[in-house]
Design a protein around this motif. Structure first.
Motif, PDB file in Angstrom:
ATOM      1  N   VAL A   9      14.409  23.525 -40.822  1.00 60.39           N
ATOM      2  CA  VAL A   9      15.243  23.684 -42.021  1.00 60.39           C
ATOM      3  C   VAL A   9      15.397  25.159 -42.378  1.00 60.39           C
ATOM      4  N   ILE A  10      16.653  25.610 -42.481  1.00 54.90           N
ATOM      5  CA  ILE A  10      16.967  26.984 -42.879  1.00 54.90           C
ATOM      6  C   ILE A  10      17.633  26.933 -44.244  1.00 54.90           C
ATOM      7  N   TYR A  11      17.086  27.677 -45.179  1.00 50.04           N
ATOM      8  CA  TYR A  11      17.622  27.680 -46.540  1.00 50.04           C
ATOM      9  C   TYR A  11      17.478  29.083 -47.104  1.00 50.04           C
ATOM     10  N   PRO A  12      18.293  29.426 -48.113  1.00 51.81           N
ATOM     11  CA  PRO A  12      18.162  30.763 -48.712  1.00 51.81           C
ATOM     12  C   PRO A  12      16.860  30.838 -49.509  1.00 51.81           C
ATOM     13  N   LYS A  13      16.053  31.846 -49.199  1.00 52.11           N
ATOM     14  CA  LYS A  13      14.804  32.035 -49.936  1.00 52.11           C
ATOM     15  C   LYS A  13      15.121  32.784 -51.218  1.00 52.11           C
ATOM     16  N   SER A  14      14.637  32.268 -52.321  1.00 55.81           N
ATOM     17  CA  SER A  14      14.906  32.891 -53.608  1.00 55.81           C
ATOM     18  C   SER A  14      14.042  34.136 -53.761  1.00 55.81           C
ATOM     19  N   HIS A  15      14.669  35.235 -54.181  1.00 55.44           N
ATOM     20  CA  HIS A  15      13.913  36.470 -54.397  1.00 55.44           C
ATOM     21  C   HIS A  15      13.433  36.572 -55.835  1.00 55.44           C
ATOM     22  N   THR A  16      13.721  35.543 -56.624  1.00 53.92           N
ATOM     23  CA  THR A  16      13.257  35.545 -58.011  1.00 53.92           C
ATOM     24  C   THR A  16      12.105  34.564 -58.124  1.00 53.92           C
ATOM     25  N   ASN A  17      11.394  34.617 -59.222  1.00 52.29           N
ATOM     26  CA  ASN A  17      10.260  33.719 -59.405  1.00 52.29           C
ATOM     27  C   ASN A  17      10.671  32.341 -59.901  1.00 52.29           C
ATOM     28  N   GLU A  18      11.892  32.227 -60.384  1.00 58.55           N
ATOM     29  CA  GLU A  18      12.310  30.936 -60.914  1.00 58.55           C
ATOM     30  C   GLU A  18      12.496  29.941 -59.765  1.00 58.55           C
ATOM     31  N   ALA A  19      11.947  28.767 -59.959  1.00 58.42           N
ATOM     32  CA  ALA A  19      12.120  27.726 -58.946  1.00 58.42           C
ATOM     33  C   ALA A  19      13.548  27.215 -59.060  1.00 58.42           C
ATOM     34  N   ASN A  20      14.271  27.240 -57.964  1.00 57.29           N
ATOM     35  CA  ASN A  20      15.644  26.783 -58.051  1.00 57.29           C
ATOM     36  C   ASN A  20      15.803  25.423 -57.381  1.00 57.29           C
ATOM     37  N   PHE A  21      16.980  24.832 -57.542  1.00 54.48           N
ATOM     38  CA  PHE A  21      17.205  23.488 -57.036  1.00 54.48           C
ATOM     39  C   PHE A  21      17.080  23.422 -55.518  1.00 54.48           C
ATOM     40  N   VAL A  22      17.561  24.444 -54.813  1.00 50.00           N
ATOM     41  CA  VAL A  22      17.522  24.414 -53.347  1.00 50.00           C
ATOM     42  C   VAL A  22      16.075  24.317 -52.862  1.00 50.00           C
ATOM     43  N   GLU A  23      15.186  25.091 -53.471  1.00 51.91           N
ATOM     44  CA  GLU A  23      13.780  25.019 -53.063  1.00 51.91           C
ATOM     45  C   GLU A  23      13.175  23.660 -53.411  1.00 51.91           C
ATOM     46  N   TYR A  24      13.543  23.127 -54.563  1.00 51.16           N
ATOM     47  CA  TYR A  24      13.079  21.784 -54.939  1.00 51.16           C
ATOM     48  C   TYR A  24      13.588  20.773 -53.905  1.00 51.16           C
ATOM     49  N   PHE A  25      14.845  20.908 -53.521  1.00 52.39           N
ATOM     50  CA  PHE A  25      15.455  20.023 -52.535  1.00 52.39           C
ATOM     51  C   PHE A  25      14.709  20.113 -51.201  1.00 52.39           C
ATOM     52  N   TYR A  40      11.144  11.033 -39.973  1.00 51.04           N
ATOM     53  CA  TYR A  40      11.396  12.277 -39.235  1.00 51.04           C
ATOM     54  C   TYR A  40      10.285  13.283 -39.506  1.00 51.04           C
ATOM     55  N   LYS A  41      10.194  14.299 -38.656  1.00 48.29           N
ATOM     56  CA  LYS A  41       9.243  15.399 -38.855  1.00 48.29           C
ATOM     57  C   LYS A  41      10.056  16.680 -38.992  1.00 48.29           C
ATOM     58  N   LEU A  42       9.951  17.316 -40.154  1.00 42.24           N
ATOM     59  CA  LEU A  42      10.685  18.546 -40.431  1.00 42.24           C
ATOM     60  C   LEU A  42       9.764  19.751 -40.300  1.00 42.24           C
ATOM     61  N   CYS A  43      10.356  20.888 -39.950  1.00 37.45           N
ATOM     62  CA  CYS A  43       9.637  22.158 -39.999  1.00 37.45           C
ATOM     63  C   CYS A  43      10.297  22.987 -41.088  1.00 37.45           C
ATOM     64  N   ILE A  44       9.539  23.306 -42.117  1.00 35.33           N
ATOM     65  CA  ILE A  44      10.071  24.033 -43.263  1.00 35.33           C
ATOM     66  C   ILE A  44       9.318  25.346 -43.416  1.00 35.33           C
ATOM     67  N   TYR A  45      10.075  26.441 -43.407  1.00 37.10           N
ATOM     68  CA  TYR A  45       9.478  27.767 -43.582  1.00 37.10           C
ATOM     69  C   TYR A  45       8.780  27.785 -44.940  1.00 37.10           C
ATOM     70  N   GLY A  46       7.578  28.312 -44.988  1.00 33.80           N
ATOM     71  CA  GLY A  46       6.833  28.332 -46.239  1.00 33.80           C
ATOM     72  C   GLY A  46       5.896  27.148 -46.365  1.00 33.80           C
ATOM     73  N   ARG A  47       6.129  26.133 -45.565  1.00 37.05           N
ATOM     74  CA  ARG A  47       5.233  24.977 -45.562  1.00 37.05           C
ATOM     75  C   ARG A  47       4.571  24.835 -44.193  1.00 37.05           C
ATOM     76  N   ASP A  48       5.329  25.064 -43.125  1.00 36.98           N
ATOM     77  CA  ASP A  48       4.827  24.828 -41.774  1.00 36.98           C
ATOM     78  C   ASP A  48       4.603  26.098 -40.969  1.00 36.98           C
ATOM     79  N   ILE A  49       4.861  27.250 -41.562  1.00 34.83           N
ATOM     80  CA  ILE A  49       4.535  28.524 -40.925  1.00 34.83           C
ATOM     81  C   ILE A  49       3.435  29.137 -41.789  1.00 34.83           C
ATOM     82  N   TYR A  50       2.343  29.462 -41.152  1.00 35.90           N
ATOM     83  CA  TYR A  50       1.127  29.767 -41.887  1.00 35.90           C
ATOM     84  C   TYR A  50       0.954  31.250 -42.186  1.00 35.90           C
TER      85      TYR A  50
END
Length: 162
Positions: A9-25, A40-50
């Protein structure tokens, strides 16, 4: 086929501290539907990259071990001047090596695609996008909604042991 993940999964990483909908999604809704309900098995940056891993090589390895690439298209992703490393690698793999299928999820109305990278415009022209309109429905987490059915259509078949 030697793959560990059904999709990276590739998504825009928020540079602000506010949790946005995309990250929630990405961290809540997608895993709930695609992993918990569809198997399914997803690989999500920030969750599956250590932490401590070499990010660049970790991203490349995870993508090579994924059957699909899911790219979330948002205005933030389009208007961002510095394109994320994972996006570059993903588009290279999809277009040049032609070995990974891309699923584009249009998370908000983008309108014209003029500002998009040429490679993304090419993929959109070739296969289109899956548009997220679920915020207007009562149950966005329903795995039987039109959106999730379209996503599952583009995903690899799951090998469920029943």
């Amino acid at each position: 086929d030697g793959k560990i993940y059904d999709a990276y999964v590739i998504y825009p990483k928020s540079h602000t501290n506010e949790a946005n909908f995309v990250e929630y999604f990405v961290y809540q809704i997608m895993p709930d539907i695609l992993e918990n309900k569809c198997g399914y098995k997803l690989c999500i940056y920030g969750r599956d990259i250590y932490p401590g891993e070499d990010t660049a090589s970790a991203i490349e390895k995870r993508m090579q071990k994924s059957r699909r690439l899911i790219i979330l298209l948002t205005c933030q992703l389009i208007n961002c001047n510095e394109h994320a490393y994972d996006q570059h690698i993903a588009l290279y793999n999809a277009l040049i090596q032609n070995d990974t299928k891309v699923i584009l999820l249009e998370m908000e109305t983008i309108g014209t695609y003029e500002k998009l990278q040429e490679s993304l415009r090419f993929i959109i022209k070739r296969q289109g996008t899956v548009k997220w309109k679920e915020q207007h429905t009562v149950h966005p987490q329903s795995s039987n909604s039109k959106f999730w059915k379209q996503v599952r259509y583009h995903m690899p078949r799951t090998l469920r042991s029943s």
